[in-house]
Design a protein around this motif. Structure first.
Motif, mmCIF file in Angstrom:
data_model
loop_
_atom_site.group_PDB
_atom_site.id
_atom_site.type_symbol
_atom_site.label_atom_id
_atom_site.label_comp_id
_atom_site.label_asym_id
_atom_site.label_seq_id
_atom_site.Cartn_x
_atom_site.Cartn_y
_atom_site.Cartn_z
ATOM 1 N N GLN A 93 0.813 -1.061 0.074
ATOM 2 C CA GLN A 93 -0.076 0.124 -0.023
ATOM 3 C C GLN A 93 0.841 1.115 -0.280
ATOM 4 O OE1 GLN A 93 -3.309 -0.052 -0.262
ATOM 5 N NE2 GLN A 93 -3.056 -2.320 -0.541
ATOM 6 N N PRO A 94 0.349 2.257 -0.690
ATOM 7 C CA PRO A 94 1.112 3.467 -0.625
ATOM 8 C C PRO A 94 1.640 3.989 0.629
ATOM 9 C CG PRO A 94 -0.605 3.473 -2.056
ATOM 10 C CD PRO A 94 -0.813 2.346 -1.481
ATOM 11 N N SER A 95 0.611 3.838 1.717
ATOM 12 C CA SER A 95 0.936 4.179 3.097
ATOM 13 C C SER A 95 2.091 3.698 3.874
ATOM 14 C CB SER A 95 -0.330 4.035 3.986
ATOM 15 O OG SER A 95 -0.815 2.832 3.923
ATOM 16 N N GLU A 96 2.434 2.428 3.274
ATOM 17 C CA GLU A 96 3.360 1.467 3.710
ATOM 18 C C GLU A 96 4.918 2.456 3.431
ATOM 19 O OE1 GLU A 96 3.137 -2.456 3.535
ATOM 20 O OE2 GLU A 96 1.435 -2.126 2.381
ATOM 21 N N TYR A 97 4.821 3.364 2.404
ATOM 22 C CA TYR A 97 6.097 4.168 1.936
ATOM 23 C C TYR A 97 7.350 2.836 1.630
ATOM 24 C CZ TYR A 97 3.697 8.018 3.357
ATOM 25 O OH TYR A 97 2.803 9.210 3.335
ATOM 26 N N PRO A 98 6.937 1.846 0.990
ATOM 27 C CA PRO A 98 7.931 0.798 0.552
ATOM 28 C C PRO A 98 9.312 1.152 0.142
ATOM 29 C CG PRO A 98 6.400 0.496 -1.056
ATOM 30 C CD PRO A 98 5.720 1.720 -0.178
ATOM 31 N N SER A 99 10.435 0.608 0.444
ATOM 32 C CA SER A 99 11.696 0.700 0.045
ATOM 33 C C SER A 99 11.849 0.215 -1.450
ATOM 34 C CB SER A 99 12.854 0.041 1.114
ATOM 35 O OG SER A 99 12.337 -1.112 0.898
ATOM 36 N N ARG A 100 13.006 0.557 -2.037
ATOM 37 C CA ARG A 100 13.097 -0.127 -3.363
ATOM 38 C C ARG A 100 13.149 -1.648 -3.229
ATOM 39 N NH1 ARG A 100 18.912 0.721 -6.215
ATOM 40 N NH2 ARG A 100 19.446 -0.916 -4.661
ATOM 41 N N ALA A 101 13.793 -2.176 -2.344
ATOM 42 C CA ALA A 101 14.073 -3.628 -2.000
ATOM 43 C C ALA A 101 12.616 -4.261 -1.773
ATOM 44 C CB ALA A 101 14.770 -3.688 -0.822
#
Length: 83
Positions: A19-27
């Motif tokens: 989800q966008p709200s998780e602000y996932p890293s590139r990995a």
């Protein structure tokens, strides 16, 4: 061919649970994309995208916008530096 790979990555990220709200890293993004491709294949990812656009077009458009923004950053990180 690069366009095809980018399209597949977009479909895979779209059907992932990120989800966008998780602000996932590139990995995390790369792991999610790989996982979805291995789990569903290219046809399954495309079918998931089509289903969401058919069932929830307003939400699907926002999600695909997020996907495209995230992939643009991933591509920028991987771009070679030319001298």
């Amino acid at each position: 061919m690069i366009s095809t790979v980018k399209d597949l990555a977009a479909e895979a990220l779209f059907v992932s649970h990120l989800q966008p709200s998780e602000y996932p890293s590139r990995a995390v993004l790369e792991e999610a994309i790989t996982s979805m491709i291995l789990q569903y294949g290219s046809d399954g990812c495309a079918a998931g995208v089509a289903t969401e656009f058919g069932d929830h077009p307003d939400v699907a458009v926002r999600r695909m916008r997020w996907v495209q923004d995230e992939l643009a950053e991933v591509v920028a990180w991987r771009a070679p530096v030319c001298h």
